[in-house]
Design a protein around this motif. Structure first.
Motif, PDB file in Angstrom:
ATOM      1  N   MET A   1      29.190  21.297  34.210  1.00  0.00           N
ATOM      2  CA  MET A   1      31.079  21.742  34.259  1.00  0.00           C
ATOM      3  C   MET A   1      30.278  23.538  34.725  1.00  0.00           C
ATOM      4  N   ASN A   2      31.010  24.150  35.458  1.00  0.00           N
ATOM      5  CA  ASN A   2      30.650  25.333  35.589  1.00  0.00           C
ATOM      6  C   ASN A   2      32.221  26.383  35.074  1.00  0.00           C
ATOM      7  N   ASP A   3      31.300  27.935  34.882  1.00  0.00           N
ATOM      8  CA  ASP A   3      32.191  29.124  34.553  1.00  0.00           C
ATOM      9  C   ASP A   3      32.514  29.490  35.731  1.00  0.00           C
ATOM     10  N   PHE A   4      34.083  29.638  36.183  1.00  0.00           N
ATOM     11  CA  PHE A   4      34.811  30.517  36.954  1.00  0.00           C
ATOM     12  C   PHE A   4      33.850  31.728  36.702  1.00  0.00           C
ATOM     13  N   ASP A   5      33.194  33.166  36.772  1.00  0.00           N
ATOM     14  CA  ASP A   5      33.328  34.354  36.964  1.00  0.00           C
ATOM     15  C   ASP A   5      34.649  35.571  37.741  1.00  0.00           C
ATOM     16  N   GLY A   6      35.296  34.746  38.518  1.00  0.00           N
ATOM     17  CA  GLY A   6      35.780  36.433  39.091  1.00  0.00           C
ATOM     18  C   GLY A   6      35.749  35.856  40.330  1.00  0.00           C
ATOM     19  N   SER A   7      34.852  36.042  40.454  1.00  0.00           N
ATOM     20  CA  SER A   7      34.299  36.153  42.437  1.00  0.00           C
ATOM     21  C   SER A   7      35.480  35.497  43.477  1.00  0.00           C
ATOM     22  N   GLY A   8      36.122  36.348  44.031  1.00  0.00           N
ATOM     23  CA  GLY A   8      37.208  36.745  45.465  1.00  0.00           C
ATOM     24  C   GLY A   8      38.147  36.895  44.358  1.00  0.00           C
ATOM     25  N   LEU A   9      38.572  37.879  42.825  1.00  0.00           N
ATOM     26  CA  LEU A   9      39.812  37.786  42.779  1.00  0.00           C
ATOM     27  C   LEU A   9      39.769  39.331  42.836  1.00  0.00           C
ATOM     28  N   SER A  10      40.948  40.326  43.043  1.00  0.00           N
ATOM     29  CA  SER A  10      41.222  41.770  43.185  1.00  0.00           C
ATOM     30  C   SER A  10      41.843  42.426  42.053  1.00  0.00           C
ATOM     31  N   PRO A  11      41.561  43.496  41.230  1.00  0.00           N
ATOM     32  CA  PRO A  11      42.578  44.448  40.216  1.00  0.00           C
ATOM     33  C   PRO A  11      44.228  43.889  40.748  1.00  0.00           C
ATOM     34  N   ILE A  12      44.685  44.173  40.183  1.00  0.00           N
ATOM     35  CA  ILE A  12      45.824  43.853  39.628  1.00  0.00           C
ATOM     36  C   ILE A  12      46.411  44.824  40.322  1.00  0.00           C
ATOM     37  N   ARG A  13      47.277  45.301  41.289  1.00  0.00           N
ATOM     38  CA  ARG A  13      47.873  46.977  41.457  1.00  0.00           C
ATOM     39  C   ARG A  13      49.514  47.203  40.793  1.00  0.00           C
ATOM     40  N   GLN A  14      49.426  47.388  40.155  1.00  0.00           N
ATOM     41  CA  GLN A  14      50.613  48.393  39.622  1.00  0.00           C
ATOM     42  C   GLN A  14      51.866  48.425  40.534  1.00  0.00           C
ATOM     43  N   GLU A  15      52.365  46.852  40.464  1.00  0.00           N
ATOM     44  CA  GLU A  15      54.007  47.168  41.402  1.00  0.00           C
ATOM     45  C   GLU A  15      54.910  46.724  40.339  1.00  0.00           C
ATOM     46  N   THR A  16      56.151  46.083  40.409  1.00  0.00           N
ATOM     47  CA  THR A  16      57.760  46.318  40.062  1.00  0.00           C
ATOM     48  C   THR A  16      57.142  45.053  39.681  1.00  0.00           C
ATOM     49  N   ALA A  17      56.673  43.321  39.952  1.00  0.00           N
ATOM     50  CA  ALA A  17      57.193  42.179  39.685  1.00  0.00           C
ATOM     51  C   ALA A  17      56.061  42.396  38.667  1.00  0.00           C
ATOM     52  N   PRO A  18      56.739  41.776  37.189  1.00  0.00           N
ATOM     53  CA  PRO A  18      55.724  41.148  36.570  1.00  0.00           C
ATOM     54  C   PRO A  18      54.367  41.760  35.998  1.00  0.00           C
ATOM     55  N   LEU A  19      54.006  41.487  35.483  1.00  0.00           N
ATOM     56  CA  LEU A  19      52.091  41.921  35.194  1.00  0.00           C
ATOM     57  C   LEU A  19      52.034  39.864  34.932  1.00  0.00           C
ATOM     58  N   ARG A  20      53.011  39.838  34.198  1.00  0.00           N
ATOM     59  CA  ARG A  20      52.433  38.812  33.865  1.00  0.00           C
ATOM     60  C   ARG A  20      52.444  36.935  35.170  1.00  0.00           C
ATOM     61  N   ALA A  21      53.471  37.609  36.327  1.00  0.00           N
ATOM     62  CA  ALA A  21      53.705  36.226  37.631  1.00  0.00           C
ATOM     63  C   ALA A  21      52.836  36.913  38.458  1.00  0.00           C
ATOM     64  N   ARG A  22      52.454  38.778  38.413  1.00  0.00           N
ATOM     65  CA  ARG A  22      50.879  38.959  40.023  1.00  0.00           C
ATOM     66  C   ARG A  22      49.300  38.341  38.905  1.00  0.00           C
ATOM     67  N   ILE A  23      49.450  38.031  37.772  1.00  0.00           N
ATOM     68  CA  ILE A  23      47.903  37.921  37.300  1.00  0.00           C
ATOM     69  C   ILE A  23      48.243  36.387  37.245  1.00  0.00           C
ATOM     70  N   ILE A  24      49.470  35.369  37.211  1.00  0.00           N
ATOM     71  CA  ILE A  24      49.538  34.095  38.123  1.00  0.00           C
ATOM     72  C   ILE A  24      49.414  33.567  39.181  1.00  0.00           C
ATOM     73  N   GLU A  25      49.917  34.881  40.247  1.00  0.00           N
ATOM     74  CA  GLU A  25      49.142  34.513  41.621  1.00  0.00           C
ATOM     75  C   GLU A  25      47.658  34.248  41.625  1.00  0.00           C
ATOM     76  N   ALA A  26      47.437  35.825  41.571  1.00  0.00           N
ATOM     77  CA  ALA A  26      46.585  35.933  41.963  1.00  0.00           C
ATOM     78  C   ALA A  26      45.551  34.395  41.177  1.00  0.00           C
ATOM     79  N   ILE A  27      45.507  33.558  40.153  1.00  0.00           N
ATOM     80  CA  ILE A  27      44.840  33.156  39.905  1.00  0.00           C
ATOM     81  C   ILE A  27      45.221  31.655  40.599  1.00  0.00           C
ATOM     82  N   ARG A  28      46.215  31.536  40.642  1.00  0.00           N
ATOM     83  CA  ARG A  28      46.894  30.507  41.279  1.00  0.00           C
ATOM     84  C   ARG A  28      46.470  30.367  43.650  1.00  0.00           C
ATOM     85  N   GLY A  29      45.849  31.538  43.703  1.00  0.00           N
ATOM     86  CA  GLY A  29      46.041  31.909  44.636  1.00  0.00           C
ATOM     87  C   GLY A  29      43.589  31.783  45.300  1.00  0.00           C
TER      88      GLY A  29
END
Length: 226
Positions: A1-29
């Protein structure tokens, strides 16, 4: 099995939505887009660097994804993306079919003319993306369509459940959607659903929605066998 190196993810911008929710959305994507695959290990340090977030914030998001069964601890490897079994997948698709059928029926009963026009537009855009074979646009279009259906149906619970269920079967769905034969079949099914909803024929629309998910399940699970 491989390790995920984060390819395809971008830094989280500071927005009004909770940071946790935005991290989840990024991983979900990343899961929905196929960058993060079943069996790949989530390396916290790499994810923090890629997303530009603290380890504490990342762990909060990972705990939530673990709670809904998307990722899990696998012996000494740490957290990995769960690989779903055929039986689990079949059960998820069966539940999805019932939920989507209910939402479509509720939409037919509650939609005003403006909501119907928007539905018509979203369906037409979705079939066009299928004809173009644009995978990412197909996924985004389906998400827009069901967000609209659930909003007008006033069924936030259904939307939350559908988001979780589709995420659990993301890899199967992605392989199925990319298949030309399934794309052509989906166009026919969406056009049938579109016609029934615009006619406010809630029972025919309900059956069409149910049949669409059943066909998706058959395609996805047949691919898994091959």
């Amino acid at each position: 099995m491989n390790d995920f190196d984060g390819s395809g993810l971008s830094p989280i911008r500071q927005e009004t939505a909770p940071l946790r929710a935005r991290i989840i959305e990024a991983i979900r994507g990343a899961i929905e887009g196929g960058q993060l695959k079943p069996g790949e290990r989530l390396v916290e340090k790499k994810l923090c660097e890629q997303l530009g977030v603290s380890r504490t914030s990342l762990r909060e998001a990972l705990r939530e994804l673990e709670a809904i069964g998307v990722i899990a601890q696998v012996s000494t490897r740490g957290l990995t993306v769960v690989e779903i079994s055929p039986r689990e997948a079949r059960n998820i698709y069966a539940i999805r079919a019932d939920i989507e059928a209910l939402v479509v029926e509720q939409f037919c009963e509650r939609a005003d003319d403006a909501a119907m026009q928007r539905f018509d537009q979203l369906c037409t855009e979705l079939t066009e993306t299928y004809r173009a074979g644009n995978f990412s646009a197909i996924i985004a279009g389906k998400k827009k369509l069901f967000n609209h259906l659930c909003e007008v149906a006033d069924n936030a619970v259904a939307l939350e459940l559908l988001q979780r269920l589709t995420l659990r079967t993301a890899q199967l769905r992605n392989r199925s959607v990319a298949r030309e034969a399934r794309q052509q079949q989906s166009i026919t099914e969406i056009e049938e659903l579109q016609a029934a909803v615009l006619a406010r024929d809630s029972q025919t629309a309900r059956r069409s929605a149910h049949r669409h998910v059943e066909s998706a399940a058959d395609s996805a699970l047949d691919l898994r066998k091959s």
